[in-house]
Write a protein that holds these residues in place. Structure first.
Motif, PDB file in Angstrom:
ATOM      1  N   ILE A  56      46.222  65.184   5.756  1.00  0.00           N
ATOM      2  CA  ILE A  56      47.468  64.934   7.235  1.00  0.00           C
ATOM      3  C   ILE A  56      48.216  66.781   7.004  1.00  0.00           C
ATOM      4  CG2 ILE A  56      49.529  63.619   7.614  1.00  0.00           C
ATOM      5  CD1 ILE A  56      48.367  61.307   6.131  1.00  0.00           C
ATOM      6  N   ASP A  57      48.239  66.957   8.201  1.00  0.00           N
ATOM      7  CA  ASP A  57      48.574  68.128   8.946  1.00  0.00           C
ATOM      8  C   ASP A  57      49.530  67.477  10.516  1.00  0.00           C
ATOM      9  OD1 ASP A  57      49.655  70.438  10.630  1.00  0.00           O
ATOM     10  OD2 ASP A  57      48.235  71.779   9.667  1.00  0.00           O
ATOM     11  N   GLU A  58      51.240  66.862   9.307  1.00  0.00           N
ATOM     12  CA  GLU A  58      51.924  66.621  10.666  1.00  0.00           C
ATOM     13  C   GLU A  58      52.528  67.557  11.772  1.00  0.00           C
ATOM     14  OE1 GLU A  58      55.392  64.052   9.151  1.00  0.00           O
ATOM     15  OE2 GLU A  58      54.285  64.209   7.373  1.00  0.00           O
ATOM     16  N   ALA A  59      52.464  68.753  11.286  1.00  0.00           N
ATOM     17  CA  ALA A  59      52.889  70.272  12.238  1.00  0.00           C
ATOM     18  C   ALA A  59      51.752  70.424  13.619  1.00  0.00           C
ATOM     19  CB  ALA A  59      52.631  71.053  11.497  1.00  0.00           C
ATOM     20  N   GLU A  60      50.678  69.975  13.188  1.00  0.00           N
ATOM     21  CA  GLU A  60      49.523  69.503  14.337  1.00  0.00           C
ATOM     22  C   GLU A  60      49.012  68.498  14.609  1.00  0.00           C
ATOM     23  OE1 GLU A  60      48.548  72.479  15.567  1.00  0.00           O
ATOM     24  OE2 GLU A  60      48.142  73.684  14.413  1.00  0.00           O
ATOM     25  N   GLY A  61      49.516  67.326  14.277  1.00  0.00           N
ATOM     26  CA  GLY A  61      49.235  66.197  14.280  1.00  0.00           C
ATOM     27  C   GLY A  61      47.493  65.678  14.051  1.00  0.00           C
ATOM     28  N   TYR A  62      46.970  66.108  13.161  1.00  0.00           N
ATOM     29  CA  TYR A  62      45.830  65.113  13.234  1.00  0.00           C
ATOM     30  C   TYR A  62      45.937  64.313  11.660  1.00  0.00           C
ATOM     31  CZ  TYR A  62      44.598  69.814  11.505  1.00  0.00           C
ATOM     32  OH  TYR A  62      44.524  70.998  10.739  1.00  0.00           O
ATOM     33  N   ALA A  63      45.590  63.610  11.172  1.00  0.00           N
ATOM     34  CA  ALA A  63      44.768  63.421   9.628  1.00  0.00           C
ATOM     35  C   ALA A  63      43.278  63.181   9.835  1.00  0.00           C
ATOM     36  CB  ALA A  63      46.003  62.178   9.746  1.00  0.00           C
ATOM     37  N   MET A 158      39.081  66.518  28.790  1.00  0.00           N
ATOM     38  CA  MET A 158      40.272  65.789  29.777  1.00  0.00           C
ATOM     39  C   MET A 158      39.763  64.865  30.676  1.00  0.00           C
ATOM     40  SD  MET A 158      42.161  67.861  28.000  1.00  0.00           S
ATOM     41  CE  MET A 158      43.851  67.778  29.270  1.00  0.00           C
ATOM     42  N   PRO A 159      40.525  63.754  30.122  1.00  0.00           N
ATOM     43  CA  PRO A 159      40.403  63.016  31.482  1.00  0.00           C
ATOM     44  C   PRO A 159      40.973  62.689  32.472  1.00  0.00           C
ATOM     45  CG  PRO A 159      42.116  62.610  29.508  1.00  0.00           C
ATOM     46  CD  PRO A 159      41.514  63.581  28.713  1.00  0.00           C
ATOM     47  N   GLY A 160      40.344  62.621  33.581  1.00  0.00           N
ATOM     48  CA  GLY A 160      40.423  62.617  35.154  1.00  0.00           C
ATOM     49  C   GLY A 160      40.439  64.324  35.489  1.00  0.00           C
ATOM     50  N   GLN A 161      39.923  65.419  35.258  1.00  0.00           N
ATOM     51  CA  GLN A 161      40.027  66.865  35.081  1.00  0.00           C
ATOM     52  C   GLN A 161      38.428  66.439  34.677  1.00  0.00           C
ATOM     53  OE1 GLN A 161      42.311  68.790  35.848  1.00  0.00           O
ATOM     54  NE2 GLN A 161      43.323  66.706  35.682  1.00  0.00           N
ATOM     55  N   ASP A 162      37.680  66.982  35.994  1.00  0.00           N
ATOM     56  CA  ASP A 162      36.691  67.507  35.908  1.00  0.00           C
ATOM     57  C   ASP A 162      35.863  68.465  35.344  1.00  0.00           C
ATOM     58  OD1 ASP A 162      33.370  65.894  35.939  1.00  0.00           O
ATOM     59  OD2 ASP A 162      33.774  67.613  38.584  1.00  0.00           O
ATOM     60  N   GLY A 163      35.000  68.610  33.835  1.00  0.00           N
ATOM     61  CA  GLY A 163      34.417  69.453  33.818  1.00  0.00           C
ATOM     62  C   GLY A 163      35.766  70.519  32.934  1.00  0.00           C
ATOM     63  N   GLU A 164      36.851  69.719  32.489  1.00  0.00           N
ATOM     64  CA  GLU A 164      37.421  70.912  31.647  1.00  0.00           C
ATOM     65  C   GLU A 164      38.199  70.362  30.785  1.00  0.00           C
ATOM     66  OE1 GLU A 164      40.819  73.021  34.598  1.00  0.00           O
ATOM     67  OE2 GLU A 164      41.368  70.998  33.586  1.00  0.00           O
ATOM     68  N   TYR A 165      37.845  70.582  28.906  1.00  0.00           N
ATOM     69  CA  TYR A 165      38.262  70.518  27.862  1.00  0.00           C
ATOM     70  C   TYR A 165      38.785  70.734  26.953  1.00  0.00           C
ATOM     71  CZ  TYR A 165      33.194  69.181  28.925  1.00  0.00           C
ATOM     72  OH  TYR A 165      31.839  68.972  29.383  1.00  0.00           O
ATOM     73  N   GLU A 166      39.817  69.982  26.401  1.00  0.00           N
ATOM     74  CA  GLU A 166      40.680  70.559  25.182  1.00  0.00           C
ATOM     75  C   GLU A 166      40.526  70.991  23.535  1.00  0.00           C
ATOM     76  OE1 GLU A 166      44.758  68.498  23.035  1.00  0.00           O
ATOM     77  OE2 GLU A 166      43.832  67.974  23.917  1.00  0.00           O
ATOM     78  N   VAL A 167      40.904  72.450  23.456  1.00  0.00           N
ATOM     79  CA  VAL A 167      40.228  72.546  21.470  1.00  0.00           C
ATOM     80  C   VAL A 167      41.457  71.786  21.142  1.00  0.00           C
ATOM     81  CG1 VAL A 167      40.066  74.499  20.553  1.00  0.00           C
ATOM     82  CG2 VAL A 167      39.378  74.941  22.615  1.00  0.00           C
ATOM     83  N   ARG A 168      40.212  71.231  20.321  1.00  0.00           N
ATOM     84  CA  ARG A 168      41.231  70.475  19.297  1.00  0.00           C
ATOM     85  C   ARG A 168      41.489  70.626  17.775  1.00  0.00           C
ATOM     86  NH1 ARG A 168      43.655  65.579  21.388  1.00  0.00           N
ATOM     87  NH2 ARG A 168      43.356  64.598  19.904  1.00  0.00           N
ATOM     88  N   ARG A 169      43.132  71.141  17.712  1.00  0.00           N
ATOM     89  CA  ARG A 169      43.274  71.319  16.573  1.00  0.00           C
ATOM     90  C   ARG A 169      43.544  71.292  15.342  1.00  0.00           C
ATOM     91  NH1 ARG A 169      47.409  74.418  19.207  1.00  0.00           N
ATOM     92  NH2 ARG A 169      47.733  75.746  17.702  1.00  0.00           N
ATOM     93  N   VAL A 170      42.422  69.936  15.186  1.00  0.00           N
ATOM     94  CA  VAL A 170      41.356  69.576  13.343  1.00  0.00           C
ATOM     95  C   VAL A 170      40.593  71.212  12.966  1.00  0.00           C
ATOM     96  CG1 VAL A 170      39.765  68.096  15.141  1.00  0.00           C
ATOM     97  CG2 VAL A 170      40.916  68.707  12.340  1.00  0.00           C
ATOM     98  N   ILE A 171      39.780  71.763  14.222  1.00  0.00           N
ATOM     99  CA  ILE A 171      39.299  72.569  14.535  1.00  0.00           C
ATOM    100  C   ILE A 171      40.091  73.893  13.008  1.00  0.00           C
ATOM    101  CG2 ILE A 171      39.733  74.587  16.068  1.00  0.00           C
ATOM    102  CD1 ILE A 171      36.701  75.007  16.763  1.00  0.00           C
ATOM    103  N   LYS A 172      40.666  73.441  13.190  1.00  0.00           N
ATOM    104  CA  LYS A 172      41.902  75.471  12.420  1.00  0.00           C
ATOM    105  C   LYS A 172      41.204  74.224  10.429  1.00  0.00           C
ATOM    106  CE  LYS A 172      46.068  76.252  13.778  1.00  0.00           C
ATOM    107  NZ  LYS A 172      47.248  77.045  13.767  1.00  0.00           N
TER     108      LYS A 172
END
Length: 199
Positions: A56-63, A158-172
């Protein structure tokens, strides 16, 4: 800031099954996130019986759940729940490039989220494909790597954004700082493997 769930309303089965299905993010599953946080020690005890550990990483917001080491599993006398699979070369390369891009992004004041277009993602990985006159084939290979990274949960369309992606911080959590420090050496390995594939 979201209010905590009262202790008597916390739901352990919801927290555990949500984690079994994949990464739980604060920004996309706020209610489930509160259950995971409120029951962190119980979740940890429960999944430990399966040879898993909760991260669990509370600072980055993922588990998420991670398998214990082979030595720990041997001590427990249980097999690995999830088999290890080697990622294809260009998928692992894209993960490394995205992790580096996120580290660079974090050193600027560009905001918390790193958003990239499909074209930017293709531009990141395309130089590592074998040289060819068939540009459409290179684009298809890059798009395949992008789809795999989306399926792994490290990129989110990204919802509603054609062809855009968010890099999820869990990659860290998967491509750590030490690995990133050795990034140039890893790039040399990728370039060498790519050259071998061209022969």
């Amino acid at each position: 800031m979201s209010r905590p769930v009262p202790r008597n309303e916390l739901n352990l089965p919801l927290a555990v099954t949500s984690l079994m299905k994949g990464v739980v993010y604060r920004d996309t599953a706020e209610s489930t996130w509160r259950h995971v946080l409120g029951l962190a020690s119980q979740v940890s005890d429960y999944v430990a019986t399966l040879g898993l550990a909760v991260v669990i990483d509370e600072a980055e917001g993922y588990a998420f759940l991670r398998s214990k080491s082979d030595d720990e599993l041997a001590d427990l006398g249980i097999p690995r729940l999830v088999a290890r699979h080697q990622l294809p070369l260009h998928t692992s390369l894209l993960l490394a490039l995205l992790r580096k891009k996120l580290a660079e992004h974090d050193t600027t004041d560009a905001g918390e989220r790193l958003i990239l277009t499909g074209e930017q993602l293709r531009d990141l990985v395309s130089p590592f494909f074998p040289a060819t006159t068939n540009e459409a084939r290179t684009i298809d290979q890059a798009d395949t790597a992008i789809r795999r990274v989306v399926d792994l949960g490290f990129l989110r369309r990204m919802p509603g954004q054609d062809g855009e992606y968010e890099v999820r911080r869990v990659i860290k959590a998967y491509v750590d700082a030490q690995w990133l420090a050795d990034f140039d050496a890893h790039l040399a390995e990728y370039a060498s493997i790519s050259r071998e594939e061209q022969l």
